[in-house]
Scaffold this active site. Structure first.
Site, PDB file in Angstrom:
ATOM      1  N   PHE A 159       0.892  -1.170   0.000  1.00  0.00           N
ATOM      2  CA  PHE A 159       0.000   0.000   0.000  1.00  0.00           C
ATOM      3  C   PHE A 159       0.930   1.219   0.000  1.00  0.00           C
ATOM      4  O   PHE A 159       1.892   1.270   0.773  1.00  0.00           O
ATOM      5  CB  PHE A 159      -0.858  -0.047   1.269  1.00  0.00           C
ATOM      6  CG  PHE A 159      -1.917   1.015   1.343  1.00  0.00           C
ATOM      7  CD1 PHE A 159      -3.211   0.751   0.908  1.00  0.00           C
ATOM      8  CD2 PHE A 159      -1.637   2.264   1.869  1.00  0.00           C
ATOM      9  CE1 PHE A 159      -4.200   1.727   0.993  1.00  0.00           C
ATOM     10  CE2 PHE A 159      -2.623   3.245   1.947  1.00  0.00           C
ATOM     11  CZ  PHE A 159      -3.905   2.975   1.511  1.00  0.00           C
ATOM     12  N   ASP A 187       2.579  -5.029   8.402  1.00  0.00           N
ATOM     13  CA  ASP A 187       1.397  -4.176   8.326  1.00  0.00           C
ATOM     14  C   ASP A 187       0.181  -5.098   8.208  1.00  0.00           C
ATOM     15  O   ASP A 187       0.052  -5.851   7.241  1.00  0.00           O
ATOM     16  CB  ASP A 187       1.504  -3.237   7.112  1.00  0.00           C
ATOM     17  CG  ASP A 187       0.338  -2.260   7.044  1.00  0.00           C
ATOM     18  OD1 ASP A 187      -0.786  -2.644   7.440  1.00  0.00           O
ATOM     19  OD2 ASP A 187       0.545  -1.123   6.577  1.00  0.00           O
ATOM     20  N   TYR A 214     -10.132   0.841  11.043  1.00  0.00           N
ATOM     21  CA  TYR A 214     -11.402   1.230  10.402  1.00  0.00           C
ATOM     22  C   TYR A 214     -11.802   0.278   9.294  1.00  0.00           C
ATOM     23  O   TYR A 214     -12.822   0.485   8.653  1.00  0.00           O
ATOM     24  CB  TYR A 214     -11.329   2.678   9.889  1.00  0.00           C
ATOM     25  CG  TYR A 214     -10.111   3.002   9.047  1.00  0.00           C
ATOM     26  CD1 TYR A 214     -10.017   2.573   7.736  1.00  0.00           C
ATOM     27  CD2 TYR A 214      -9.045   3.737   9.567  1.00  0.00           C
ATOM     28  CE1 TYR A 214      -8.911   2.866   6.963  1.00  0.00           C
ATOM     29  CE2 TYR A 214      -7.931   4.036   8.813  1.00  0.00           C
ATOM     30  CZ  TYR A 214      -7.864   3.596   7.507  1.00  0.00           C
ATOM     31  OH  TYR A 214      -6.757   3.873   6.758  1.00  0.00           O
ATOM     32  N   LYS A 215     -10.996  -0.758   9.034  1.00  0.00           N
ATOM     33  CA  LYS A 215     -11.374  -1.744   8.011  1.00  0.00           C
ATOM     34  C   LYS A 215     -12.111  -2.893   8.703  1.00  0.00           C
ATOM     35  O   LYS A 215     -13.242  -2.725   9.136  1.00  0.00           O
ATOM     36  CB  LYS A 215     -10.127  -2.184   7.237  1.00  0.00           C
ATOM     37  CG  LYS A 215      -9.546  -1.023   6.407  1.00  0.00           C
ATOM     38  CD  LYS A 215      -8.206  -1.304   5.765  1.00  0.00           C
ATOM     39  CE  LYS A 215      -7.704  -0.047   5.047  1.00  0.00           C
ATOM     40  NZ  LYS A 215      -6.268  -0.116   4.723  1.00  0.00           N
ATOM     41  N   ARG A 220     -12.765  -4.767  -6.454  1.00  0.00           N
ATOM     42  CA  ARG A 220     -12.489  -5.407  -5.162  1.00  0.00           C
ATOM     43  C   ARG A 220     -13.800  -5.678  -4.424  1.00  0.00           C
ATOM     44  O   ARG A 220     -14.665  -4.805  -4.339  1.00  0.00           O
ATOM     45  CB  ARG A 220     -11.649  -4.486  -4.261  1.00  0.00           C
ATOM     46  CG  ARG A 220     -10.211  -4.340  -4.636  1.00  0.00           C
ATOM     47  CD  ARG A 220      -9.387  -3.777  -3.467  1.00  0.00           C
ATOM     48  NE  ARG A 220     -10.095  -2.798  -2.649  1.00  0.00           N
ATOM     49  CZ  ARG A 220      -9.661  -2.338  -1.485  1.00  0.00           C
ATOM     50  NH1 ARG A 220      -8.514  -2.783  -0.983  1.00  0.00           N
ATOM     51  NH2 ARG A 220     -10.347  -1.439  -0.802  1.00  0.00           N
TER      52      ARG A 220
END
Ligand code: PLP
Length: 409
Positions: free
Chosen positions: A135, A204, A229-230, A378
């Site tokens: 990312f 990560d 927050y995912k 996705r």
């Protein structure tokens, strides 16, 4: 009845059976989701748990509005970063006292990576290996961390880290699950290889925590970061977390030693002395509203077995891909999702040239996934609130939309 209808009926019946047998099915009721929408974007922003607004109303009206400054002690605001860290710890396989919550993932990548280089403390180790597929923010931050510590970045595909790591490596920074393809990397194997070469492994966990068991302690990970927050449903911009393995804490030297990480913050002394333990990963005054929303949101995990989460996640992505294969003409979409379970996170990624138009139309019809430009669709499968009927419906809508978009083109 045509073969197509037979096939659709068969898959819908299977979906019903799978939902009926799902030990996590009831968890969906904990979330504010309407049945008209199939929400497959929990890998970007997790859904709201229904009980969180009432808790936040209390935090704002009573803890802030009435107690005001007293809440730092009486409402436990001051100790929230380490208290909530201990709530996240079991979700990433960490014993208490090793996870602290605060700041963004980007900031925690910086703390972890500079901290790792300082722990290694060896000028001959002048390289930092960074996941070449990372990312982007991790790569940007790593580049700056390398410049500041006098190291250089070596981009490496995660699978090649074991052969690339060597006597010049200080640390390796790897994403546990690839945000684009959903590929799950070999955390135990890569960690062992990095440590075998005398370097430290920094992971990560943004796309794995809350979707699958991580096992930080069991696999001897050195440092890790992740967002909340995912898959952890903490809310937009909710604070991230930092894991520092207990064995490293006494020597962990944060590059952002704010007053919240001081051994005696309210002494307000000019000299810095780091607090004991993972507290030294704190920086400044925490973002209490977001932090307490996260704490409340974590209630949905009470009593959840991560083995059930993983089993359902794999079954969901398998079933979705099976439905896509049944409904969408072969060759239309290219699956980037690894076929092997051992290499799969909790999302399906499908590439097609019409991806932007397809996703726009899917969202308009209530199937919410997202697009990673230029051509990746996705679909995130969050096992606590997505079911098998959702997966079937998403695949069916995808096939209709794909047909319409390509006929129009
Ligand atoms: C989502 C994500 C981030 C986000 O970083 P922020 O600082 O929260 O914006 C970082 N790294 C990875 C791998 C991610 O998936």
């Amino acid at each position: 009845m045509s073969d197509d209808l037979n096939m659709t009926d068969a898959l819908r019946t299977r979906a019903e059976e799978l939902d009926a047998a799902d030990p996590l099915a009831k968890r969906r009721e904990l979330f504010a989701l309407d049945d008209g929408v199939v929400y497959l974007d929990g890998n970007s922003l997790g859904a709201l748990a229904r009980h969180v607004p009432a808790r936040m109303a209390d935090v704002i009206a009573r803890e802030w509005g009435e107690l005001r400054i007293r809440s730092w002690d009486e409402s436990g605001w001051w100790t929230a970063p380490e208290r909530i860290g201990d709530r996240i710890a079991p979700l990433v396989g960490a014993a208490p006292g090793q996870v602290v919550v605060g700041d963004s993932t980007s900031v925690n990548v910086f703390k972890a990576l500079v901290g790792a280089v300082r722990l290694v403390d060896d000028a001959a180790r002048d390289e930092i290996l960074v996941d070449a597929t990372t990312f982007p923010t991790d790569g940007y931050i790593a580049e700056s961390a390398a410049r500041m510590t006098g190291r250089r970045i070596v981009p490496v595909e995660p699978g090649d880290v074991p052969s690339a790591v060597g006597p010049r490596t200080a640390a390796a920074l790897v994403n546990h699950v690839d945000y684009r393809t959903g590929r799950l990397h070999d955390l135990p194997g890569i960690t062992a290889a990095v440590q075998g070469a005398g370097a430290l492994a920094v992971w990560d966990l943004c796309h794995s925590a809350g979707a699958l068991p991580v096992g930080l302690d069991a696999h001897g990970v050195d440092l890790a970061v992740g967002c909340t927050y995912k898959y952890l449903n903490g809310g937009p911009g909710s604070p991230a977390y930092l894991y520092v393995a207990e064995r490293h804490q006494a020597r962990f030297d944060s590059p952002l030693p704010g007053w919240n990480s001081h051994a005696d913050p309210f002494a307000m002394t000019s000299g810095y002395a780091a607090a004991d333990g993972v507290l030294r990963g704190r920086v400044g005054t925490p973002d209490i509203l977001s932090m307490l929303a996260l704490e409340s949101a974590l209630d949905v995990w009470d009593g959840v077995d991560l083995a059930d989460v993983r089993a359902k996640s794999l079954a969901l992505t398998d079933f979705f891909l099976e439905c896509v294969a049944a409904y969408v003409p072969s060759g239309a979409l290219r699956s980037l999702t690894p076929a092997a379970h051992a290499e799969r996170g909790s999302q399906a990624a499908l590439a097609c040239t019409e991806a932007p138009a397809v996703m726009r139309e899917l969202i308009a019809r209530g199937v919410v996934g997202d697009l990673r430009r230029p051509d990746v669709l996705r679909f995130g499968f969050t096992p606590l609130y997505v079911g098998f009927a959702d997966a079937e419906r998403a695949a069916r809508e995808l096939s209709r939309v794909y047909g319409e978009v390509t006929r129009a083109a």
